[in-house]
Scaffold this motif. Structure first.
Motif: not given
Length: 238
Positions: A104-118
């Motif tokens: 769950q933490n792994h997935t949340a981190g990926r979403i946060k990274g994607l949002e920062r990138f976009v």
């Protein structure tokens, strides 16, 4: 003895890793990279570039993905994150969760990274630091970067890209690095979590061309056998 359970991947995945993950994979020290020009090759939707910039590192990224719009990347990224989570859920016992804590933490981190990138990709300065291209040809002058990083692309896709491609790709990474600069590649594994089969040949080629080659310890113990990255210091003097 049961069949080895491996992560199934068709095509090249797009991921959205964070600066903290790069720090662990490549043993980066932000204070040593202040004002240095750093390139993230096959960066995908990683937030490394935007986070590194905030730390005073002159980071840029290159990926064929960047021909897409920010909306398309966001949509594709979220689909990819969902697919990855579903595949990893079946293999949770294979991985070392000491860094991420949980799927769950792994997935949340990926979403946060994607949002920062976009957000950064679609900003006024995004065009200047995100470049559309793919290995083995990069759109940069020779001797441009102090540090060149390549995460989860070379070696990992051993079954999709042959040795000739790998050799051309590594030579291109070295071409755009400054004399005395460094190329770092992580991990040294294929999806079978075994070291890239032609790595000794590749290291010999680089050594024979005058570069300083060394396997070094990484500190992101997630994938089995993923405790090393490759360091290649380009021949010449900075």
């Amino acid at each position: 003895m049961g069949q080895k359970r491996i992560y199934e991947q068709v095509g090249v995945a797009m991921t959205s890793r964070s600066y903290a993950e790069y720090e662990k994979m490549f043993m980066l020290q932000a204070e040593q990279l202040q004002g240095k020009r750093v390139l993230d090759v096959a960066g995908g939707a990683s937030s490394f570039t935007v986070e590194a910039r905030k730390l005073g590192i002159l980071a840029e990224a290159v990926d064929p993905l960047y021909e897409k719009s920010s909306e398309e990347i966001d949509q594709h990224g979220r689909q990819e994150i969902g697919l990855v989570a579903a595949k990893m859920e079946k293999l949770q016992d294979v991985y070392d969760w000491s860094f991420y804590g949980s799927l769950q933490n792994h997935t949340a981190g990926r979403i946060k990274g994607l949002e920062r990138f976009v957000e950064d990709f679609s900003s006024r300065n995004g065009m200047a630091r995100y470049h559309v291209a793919c290995l083995p040809v990069l759109p940069f002058e020779q001797d441009s970067f102090d540090l060149v990083l390549c995460s989860h692309f070379l070696f990992l896709y051993e079954e999709q890209f042959d040795y000739a491609f790998h050799l051309k790709a590594v030579r291109e990474l070295l071409r755009v690095a400054k004399p005395g600069g460094e190329v770092r590649i992580y991990p040294l594994l294929s999806f079978r979590t075994e070291e890239y089969g032609r790595l000794p040949d590749l290291l010999n080629e680089c050594t024979n061309e005058g570069h300083l080659v060394e396997k070094r310890e990484a500190s992101l113990p997630f994938l089995p056998n993923s405790h090393q990255y490759l360091s290649i210091i380009k021949r010449g003097f900075a």
